[in-house]
Design an enzyme around this catalytic site. Structure first.
Site, mmCIF file in Angstrom:
data_model
loop_
_atom_site.group_PDB
_atom_site.id
_atom_site.type_symbol
_atom_site.label_atom_id
_atom_site.label_comp_id
_atom_site.label_asym_id
_atom_site.label_seq_id
_atom_site.Cartn_x
_atom_site.Cartn_y
_atom_site.Cartn_z
ATOM 1 N NE ARG A 90 -1.812 -2.107 2.780
ATOM 2 C CZ ARG A 90 -1.867 -3.365 2.359
ATOM 3 N NH1 ARG A 90 -2.825 -3.739 1.584
ATOM 4 N NH2 ARG A 90 -0.961 -4.248 2.732
ATOM 5 C CB THR A 91 3.489 2.534 2.236
ATOM 6 O OG1 THR A 91 2.763 2.132 3.375
ATOM 7 C CG2 THR A 91 4.143 3.874 2.490
ATOM 8 C CE LYS A 119 27.519 -3.433 -7.117
ATOM 9 N NZ LYS A 119 27.595 -2.393 -8.150
ATOM 10 N NE ARG A 141 7.373 0.633 4.742
ATOM 11 C CZ ARG A 141 6.140 0.142 4.690
ATOM 12 N NH1 ARG A 141 5.944 -1.112 4.343
ATOM 13 N NH2 ARG A 141 5.097 0.887 4.992
ATOM 14 C CG HIS A 169 3.991 4.107 8.513
ATOM 15 N ND1 HIS A 169 4.041 4.952 7.419
ATOM 16 C CD2 HIS A 169 3.615 2.886 8.031
ATOM 17 C CE1 HIS A 169 3.703 4.265 6.334
ATOM 18 N NE2 HIS A 169 3.448 3.017 6.672
HETATM 19 C C1 NCD Z 1 1.953 -0.916 8.094
HETATM 20 C C2 NCD Z 1 3.457 -0.833 8.216
HETATM 21 O O1 NCD Z 1 4.200 -1.120 7.289
HETATM 22 O O2 NCD Z 1 3.892 -0.468 9.300
HETATM 23 N N1 NCD Z 1 1.537 -1.131 6.763
HETATM 24 C C3 NCD Z 1 1.273 -0.059 5.986
HETATM 25 O O3 NCD Z 1 2.128 0.749 5.739
HETATM 26 N N2 NCD Z 1 0.023 0.090 5.556
HETATM 27 C C4 NCD Z 1 1.336 -1.852 9.031
HETATM 28 C C5 NCD Z 1 1.795 -3.269 9.034
HETATM 29 O O4 NCD Z 1 2.644 -3.686 8.251
HETATM 30 O O5 NCD Z 1 1.298 -4.002 9.888
#
Ligand code: NCD
Length: 484
Positions: A90-91, A119, A141, A169
């Site tokens: 999703r993100t 590397k 991320r 997040h």
């Molecule tokens: C979340 C995350 O990555 O922290 N997912 C997301 O970004 N929608 C929640 C999760 O992974 O549980």
């Protein structure tokens, strides 16, 4: 900086020569007048954005949601880079969809194990390369806490934290808040249940900080063993005077039957009449239930108690207290919400994910300086951080980026309090404990409570776990300390 007001935003749509969705002439003039921002604005923590800015983002997201295809002229020629060192659906896809809908382009390194990381390239070097001409904004991320803060130090372009370990997040939180705003019309004063893995869910941590800031109340319904960590509770207390109190969650039915519920409220004074007895604050009706999955990539599972993981089922939804509650989940879900709940009109988790696109369009357009936020307040104050001139790595958090990125994440701290001195790691925000504090100029060390510490300039402060370490580093004890 000049800001576009609500009125000018409304007027501007009637300009005849406007490419649909492109910044208005007025907006362009603001942008041209402002020139290049001297330093990029980053979104690393939910604290990096003011409440007024959040409200303005929601208004902008409403415009994007109403006409998702009408704003392709907003970011033409702009490129976002997705650097994902951890899995995401999703993100990453909602950010990329948002950028494409704004008319920009995207670069994706979704599988960073196929990048130069293998590397041995550092995060700081990767960021300097990608931000140095490849992209105009970086969506990052990373599994280490504080990674996005480190990236922001090295990036000439905005860095957006798309999740750093268990820490934060913030864009998921903006999406979650936007959902509350759309579904409930307000966030202030709502009662929100946070359920599941409250220890390792970064979405829960950012959301809890934001809810407290908006004046919403939180009912924590943790999986046993995965309670909200102390450092989060302490931050809620320090920043919003939130005092955790026992909650009587009988009205939440079997969702909370195996859980020690806790009520967190920034509201003062407490309405003591709602206390029943020793069972604590009585949860009567809630506005939203926010369910989370066990974050098993961040713990071995050993911390999961013998009791089975919380599960929201159809019969749990029959609880009187949930009559008007929306059900949210950042997704992905496993078994913690049964499929039969999907058809319940109160379940909004798929809508919640869909709204990730307009809110991320708003975030990108804002950080790229393409649409100044209407009525935006002053940006939240940036807190200065200081490097530690000598001494061992002071961050005790094994998941902190400073533990792995040793070349570029030199120990840095922020001052929480001067008297007595309390400092936190500038990357992962964890408070540092130190047995003695030295001055790199005088090379004398002191007990942490010593009044003389106030006279040491922040950039000369050095922290030691014990006196021996200070002596070993060539420091002398202040009068009254043994040096042993
Ligand atoms: C979340 C995350 O990555 O922290 N997912 C997301 O970004 N929608 C929640 C999760 O992974 O549980």
């Amino acid at each position: 900086m000049a800001r576009m007001t609500q009125d000018t935003a409304a007027d501007s749509s009637s300009e005849p020569d406007r490419v649909e969705g492109a910044p208005t002439l007025r907006e362009a003039a603001v942008l041209a007048g402002g020139g290049e921002a001297p330093t990029a604005r980053h979104l690393v923590s939910i604290d990096d954005i003011s409440l007024q800015e959040m409200h303005a983002l929601f208004r902008l997201a409403d415009r994007f949601a109403a006409e998702p295809r009408a704003f392709a002229g907003t970011c033409p020629g702009f490129i976002s880079a997705s650097l994902f060192y951890e899995p995401s659906t999703r993100t990453r896809l909602s950010f990329e969809s948002a950028m494409l809908r704004l008319g920009g382009g995207v670069l994706t390194a979704a599988e960073m194990t196929s990048s130069s990381v293998v590397k041995g390239e550092s995060l700081a070097d990767t960021i300097r390369v990608v931000g140095g001409g490849y992209a105009d904004v970086i969506v990052l991320r990373h599994p280490s806490e504080g990674a996005a803060r480190l990236a922001a130090r090295y990036s000439p372009v905005p860095v957006i934290n798309a999740g750093d370990g268990s820490l934060e997040h913030p864009t998921q939180t903006l999406c979650d808040l936007y959902n509350l705003h759309v579904e409930r019309g307000k966030i202030e004063g709502l009662d929100v249940v946070l359920a599941g893995d409250l220890k390792y869910s970064r979405t829960v941590h950012s959301f809890a900080y934001a809810l407290a800031r908006f004046g919403a109340n939180i009912v924590c319904v943790p999986q046993a063993g995965l309670e909200l960590p102390d450092y989060v509770v302490e931050r809620l207390h320090e920043d919003f005077q939130v005092e955790p109190m026992r909650a009587d969650a009988r009205r939440l039915g079997n969702l909370a039957s195996n859980s020690d519920a806790v009520y967190l409220t920034p509201q003062k004074p407490h309405q003591l009449s709602l206390f029943t007895d020793a069972r604590g604050w009585e949860v009567q009706s809630v506005d939203a239930v926010y369910m989370t999955r066990p974050q098993t990539e961040r713990h071995s599972g050993a911390e999961l108690s013998e009791t089975t993981y919380l599960r929201l089922e159809k019969r749990a939804m029959a609880a009187e207290s949930l009559r008007d509650a929306v059900v949210m989940h950042p997704l992905p879900r496993r078994d913690e919400i049964s499929d039969e709940v999907d058809a319940d009109p109160r379940s909004i988790y798929f809508k919640q994910a869909a709204r990730g696109v307009p809110i991320r369009m708003a975030i990108l357009a804002w950080l790229l300086g393409r649409v100044p936020l209407e009525s935006a307040g002053e940006p939240s104050e940036s807190v200065e951080s200081y490097g530690v001139p000598v001494g061992p790595n002071p961050c005790p958090n094994p998941s902190c980026i400073s533990r792995t990125e040793t070349r570029h994440a030199e120990p840095r701290f922020r001052i929480l309090d001067r008297d007595p001195l309390r400092v936190a790691c500038a990357y992962c925000t964890r408070e540092l404990s130190h047995a003695v504090i030295g001055c790199s100029r005088s090379r004398i060390f002191h007990a942490p409570q010593a009044g003389t510490i106030r006279l040491i300039l922040p950039e000369h402060l050095v922290f030691f776990g014990n006196e021996e370490a200070a002596v070993e580093a060539g420091f002398r004890p202040a009068v009254g300390l043994t040096g042993h």
